[in-house]
Design an enzyme around this catalytic site. Structure first.
Site, short mmCIF file in Angstrom:
data_model
loop_
_atom_site.label_atom_id
_atom_site.label_comp_id
_atom_site.label_asym_id
_atom_site.label_seq_id
_atom_site.Cartn_x
_atom_site.Cartn_y
_atom_site.Cartn_z
N ASN A 10 5.64 9.32 9.89
CA ASN A 10 6.81 8.54 9.51
C ASN A 10 7.87 9.52 9.04
O ASN A 10 7.77 10.07 7.95
CB ASN A 10 6.43 7.57 8.38
CG ASN A 10 7.62 6.81 7.82
OD1 ASN A 10 8.72 6.86 8.40
ND2 ASN A 10 7.42 6.12 6.72
N LYS A 12 10.90 8.98 8.28
CA LYS A 12 11.88 8.41 7.32
C LYS A 12 13.29 8.86 7.72
O LYS A 12 13.59 8.90 8.91
CB LYS A 12 11.49 8.81 5.90
CG LYS A 12 10.03 8.45 5.59
CD LYS A 12 9.66 8.56 4.15
CE LYS A 12 8.20 8.17 3.97
NZ LYS A 12 7.75 8.17 2.59
N HIS A 93 7.41 -1.24 5.33
CA HIS A 93 7.20 -0.07 4.47
C HIS A 93 7.70 -0.39 3.06
O HIS A 93 8.72 -1.06 2.89
CB HIS A 93 7.93 1.15 5.04
CG HIS A 93 7.50 2.42 4.37
ND1 HIS A 93 7.96 2.78 3.13
CD2 HIS A 93 6.63 3.38 4.76
CE1 HIS A 93 7.39 3.93 2.78
NE2 HIS A 93 6.58 4.31 3.75
N GLU A 95 9.27 1.29 0.99
CA GLU A 95 10.64 1.71 0.71
C GLU A 95 11.65 0.67 1.19
O GLU A 95 12.74 0.54 0.64
CB GLU A 95 10.90 3.10 1.34
CG GLU A 95 10.20 4.19 0.56
CD GLU A 95 9.88 5.45 1.34
OE1 GLU A 95 10.41 5.63 2.46
OE2 GLU A 95 9.08 6.26 0.83
N GLU A 168 -0.80 1.71 1.79
CA GLU A 168 -0.05 2.80 1.16
C GLU A 168 0.22 2.45 -0.30
O GLU A 168 1.20 1.74 -0.60
CB GLU A 168 1.28 3.02 1.88
CG GLU A 168 1.14 3.39 3.33
CD GLU A 168 2.34 4.16 3.83
OE1 GLU A 168 2.17 5.29 4.30
OE2 GLU A 168 3.48 3.65 3.72
N GLY A 174 4.75 10.22 -1.39
CA GLY A 174 5.67 11.32 -1.68
C GLY A 174 5.48 11.93 -3.05
O GLY A 174 6.33 12.69 -3.52
N SER A 213 0.76 10.72 0.59
CA SER A 213 0.45 12.13 0.31
C SER A 213 -0.75 12.66 1.09
O SER A 213 -1.51 13.49 0.59
CB SER A 213 0.25 12.36 -1.20
OG SER A 213 1.45 12.05 -1.89
P1 PGA Z 1 4.05 10.67 2.27
O1 PGA Z 1 4.67 9.30 2.84
O2 PGA Z 1 2.99 11.11 3.23
O3 PGA Z 1 5.21 11.60 2.20
O4 PGA Z 1 3.48 10.35 0.92
C1 PGA Z 1 3.84 8.33 3.46
C2 PGA Z 1 4.67 7.13 3.87
O5 PGA Z 1 5.55 6.71 3.11
O6 PGA Z 1 4.47 6.55 4.96
#
Ligand code: PGA
Length: 263
Positions: A10, A12, A93, A95, A168, A174, A213
């Protein structure tokens, strides 16, 4: 038999024309791991260029509107994603659930719109730190899945093979924090039960990814957890040097299920 693992990146809000070489490097490396499905979900505006650069590699979107077309300024429909060369999309997601206030019912409508167009879907769910600390993680995420899963009749039309759920935990995205193997196992088992309740035996065909992560250093341990059928990877998917070892960790040592593709 274990499902073939899916490792999806992803990106982003990362990715310019100058990053197409990195996408090519990832796609080239992915082709050397036939036991793993690999995909990259890039910004909508990069999809067409990425798909042209790596024509045999699955490129996806990160969101889709539920409507076919209409007065929705700034939005992208499932047909537009397909037209640009995407074969899958992320929906729900955290976010977006947070910043765009997307509800479960909206996420469900997006997933249904994408699936009915022929796209594969990675549907994200996950709990906040407060919810986990309150001991409500499993019931909260199970309720999220129940309310955002595409309707059961889709199961007959081959939907389970084109649907993945990404668990997630919001506090792990992150942050460098990762859920423990026990917590991941508990959650994935609960999600599997919800999928079977919704789709019957076909619920066993839906891949359940872990995200938050995931890195080269923890991928093998996460992939060893029962019912972990792959990963959704953010930061560590941006560079081939970081992403390819995660793909390698998903490659089974022995026999795998017959070839099956996200596309
Ligand atoms: P990350 O993000 O691996 O940077 O923690 C995962 C995601 O949000 O899909």
């Amino acid at each position: 038999m274990a499902l073939k693992k899916l490792v999806a990146g992803n990106w982003k809000m990362h990715g310019l024309s100058s990053d197409l070489a990195e996408i090519k490097a990832i796609a080239d490396a992915a082709s050397t791991f036939p036991g793993v499905d690999v995909a990259l979900c890039v910004p909508a505006i990069l999809i067409e260029r990425a798909a042209r650069a790596v024509p045999n590699f699955p490129i996806g979107g990160q969101d889709v509107h539920h409507a076919e077309k209409g007065a929705h300024t700034g939005c992208v429909s499932a047909q537009m994603l397909l037209d640009a060369g995407a074969s899958l999309t992320i929906v729900g997601h955290s976010e977006r659930r947070d910043a765009q206030r997307e509800s479960d019912s909206e996420v469900k409508a997006k997933a249904e719109a994408a699936l009915s167009c022929g796209l594969s879907v990675i549907l994200c769910v996950g709990e906040s730190l407060e919810t986990r600390k309150a001991g409500q993680a499993v019931q909260t995420v199970a309720a999220q899945v129940d309310a955002s899963l595409p309707d059961g009749e889709g199961a007959a039309a081959g939907v389970p093979a084109r649907l993945a759920i990404a668990y997630e935990p919001i506090w792990a995205i992150g942050t460098g924090e990762v859920a423990s193997p026990d917590d991941i196992g508990e959650m994935h088992a609960a999600l599997r039960a919800r999928l079977v309740a919704a789709y019957g035996d076909a619920g066993d065909q839906v891949r359940i990814l872990y995200g938050g992560s995931v890195k080269a250093g923890n991928a093998a341990e996460i992939f060893a957890v029962p019912d972990v059928d792959g990963a959704l990877v953010g930061g560590a998917s941006l560079k081939a040097d970081d992403f390819v070892p995660i793909i390698a960790a998903a490659q089974p040592a022995g026999a795998v299920e017959a070839e099956r593709s996200i596309a």
